[in-house]
Design a protein around this motif. Structure first.
Motif, PDB file in Angstrom:
ATOM      1  N   ASP A  16      13.316  27.553  -8.212  1.00 38.84           N
ATOM      2  CA  ASP A  16      13.392  26.307  -7.446  1.00 38.84           C
ATOM      3  C   ASP A  16      12.077  26.065  -6.700  1.00 38.84           C
ATOM      4  O   ASP A  16      11.336  27.006  -6.422  1.00 38.84           O
ATOM      5  N   ASP A  17      11.811  24.811  -6.368  1.00 42.55           N
ATOM      6  CA  ASP A  17      10.652  24.438  -5.536  1.00 42.55           C
ATOM      7  C   ASP A  17       9.347  24.943  -6.128  1.00 42.55           C
ATOM      8  O   ASP A  17       8.435  25.346  -5.385  1.00 42.55           O
TER       9      ASP A  17
ATOM     10  N   ASP B  70       8.844  21.095  -7.708  1.00 43.74           N
ATOM     11  CA  ASP B  70       9.155  20.661  -6.353  1.00 43.74           C
ATOM     12  C   ASP B  70       8.935  19.160  -6.185  1.00 43.74           C
ATOM     13  O   ASP B  70       8.016  18.579  -6.743  1.00 43.74           O
TER      14      ASP B  70
ATOM     15  N   GLU C 270      12.384  17.484  -9.565  1.00 43.47           N
ATOM     16  CA  GLU C 270      13.218  17.191  -8.394  1.00 43.47           C
ATOM     17  C   GLU C 270      12.705  15.944  -7.681  1.00 43.47           C
ATOM     18  O   GLU C 270      11.510  15.662  -7.719  1.00 43.47           O
TER      19      GLU C 270
HETATM   20 MG    MG Z   1      14.063  22.425  -4.782  1.00 42.54          MG
END
Ligand code: MG
Ligand code: C2E
Ligand code: MG
Ligand code: MG
Length: 286
Positions: free
Chosen positions: A179-180, A202, A236
């Motif tokens: 993630d990110d 991200d 995202e």
């Molecule tokens: Mg994220």
């Protein structure tokens, strides 16, 4: 030299700090009972296939509706839960709820590929974590290949421990997402060591796509690298048609963002994203 600034200013300063400390104490105390008091809810945000426009799955995002303070962002209370280790029971509760909800959607006939659950570094590094995941898979009878755990680079405090942990999860059939991506320090170094399925770009990179050619070059490079490493790639924070069109032109696989929908409560998922045709549930367009 606070004294020289006069009494009022000095008092104001301490008052602010006291307020901050007491908010923190109120939240910490409240958090202990929040889940059993029914104040914690999980919202779900669709993960959309860029090529087909269909909903592939959902990310579970926790919400706390505090009786006096209202909605508290996970950005505020997850760090508190980590500090106090409350994230261990809370994280277990979130994982179980998300798996149960996903099973229910499958039973209702939704054609979904996965449910994504955020795992905090403190949770991941707890020695009991793997056992907890196993227990929840057994209890909820979810096929583990549907379960996608979202980790950030911060989980890797000690790669000698974390990387074998990830391999254990992979051996159970669980999927892993980073993630990110792009906001940590050691991205490139670990990318080839982590047994990942998916890379999530991200949102800070997506939101600046149209600011400059440099910003585009960074996004292009991340997508390229993910494709070359045979990883799924999710963008995202997609908010505009232009951002989506750009990602489509770069063969990015999936996106999440307000353009499709903000995270919604579980009971809004069915009528918001699916329609029933002759007893069969299919995705809504657009
Ligand atoms: Mg994220
Ligand atoms: P994340 O996992 O990177 O989640 C994405 C965040 O971006 C979510 O914020 C989501 O609501 C928000 N978002 C989605 N689409 C858009 C968009 O188009 N524009 C903008 N500006 N934002 C968008 P949220 O729900 O406030 O969560 C914040 C962070 O809190 C998450 O970041 C995650 O790190 C953490 N978190 C949330 N739920 C959980 C949980 O159940 N467990 C753990 N450990 N952490 C969680
Ligand atoms: Mg996430
Ligand atoms: Mg984040």
């Amino acid at each position: 030299q606070a004294k020289l600034k006069g009494g009022n200013q000095y008092q104001f300063f301490t008052l602010e700090i006291n307020e901050l400390i007491s908010r923190k104490m109120i939240l910490e105390t409240g958090l202990r009972k929040a889940a059993s008091n029914g104040e914690i809810h999980i919202y779900y945000q669709p993960q959309v296939d860029i090529e087909t426009g269909g909903v592939n799955g959902f990310e579970a995002l926790v919400r706390w509706n505090h009786p006096e303070l209202g909605i508290i962002s996970p950005l505020e209370f997850i760090p508190l839960a980590e500090e106090t280790k409350l994230i261990i029971p809370l994280g277990e509760w979130i994982l179980r709820q998300a798996c149960l909800q996903f099973k229910e959607w499958l039973n209702q006939g939704l054609d979904l590929k996965h449910i994504s659950v955020n795992i905090s570094a403190v949770q991941f590094n707890e020695p009991t974590f793997i056992r907890t995941v196993k227990k929840i898979i057994e209890e909820t009878k979810i096929d583990p290949t549907y379960l996608d755990l979202e980790l950030t680079e911060s989980v890797v405090r000690n790669p000698d421990i974390s990387i074998p942990f990830m391999h254990e999860l992979k051996a159970m059939g669980v999927r892993l997402s980073l993630d990110d991506f792009g906001t940590g320090y050691s991205s490139l170094n670990y990318l080839k060591e982590f047994p990942l399925d998916t890379l999530k770009i991200d949102k800070s990179f997506i939101q600046t796509i149209h600011d400059s050619p440099k910003d585009q070059a960074v996004v292009d490079t991340i997508i390229h690298m993910a494709l070359n490493l045979n990883l799924n790639v999710i963008a995202e924070g997609v908010e505009t048609d232009a951002q989506l069109a750009y990602l489509m032109s770069r063969q990015c696989h999936q996106y999440q963002g307000y353009l499709c929908s903000a995270p919604v409560p579980h009971d809004q998922v069915l009528h918001t994203f699916f329609k029933e045709e002759q007893g069969v549930l299919t995705g809504r367009e657009g």
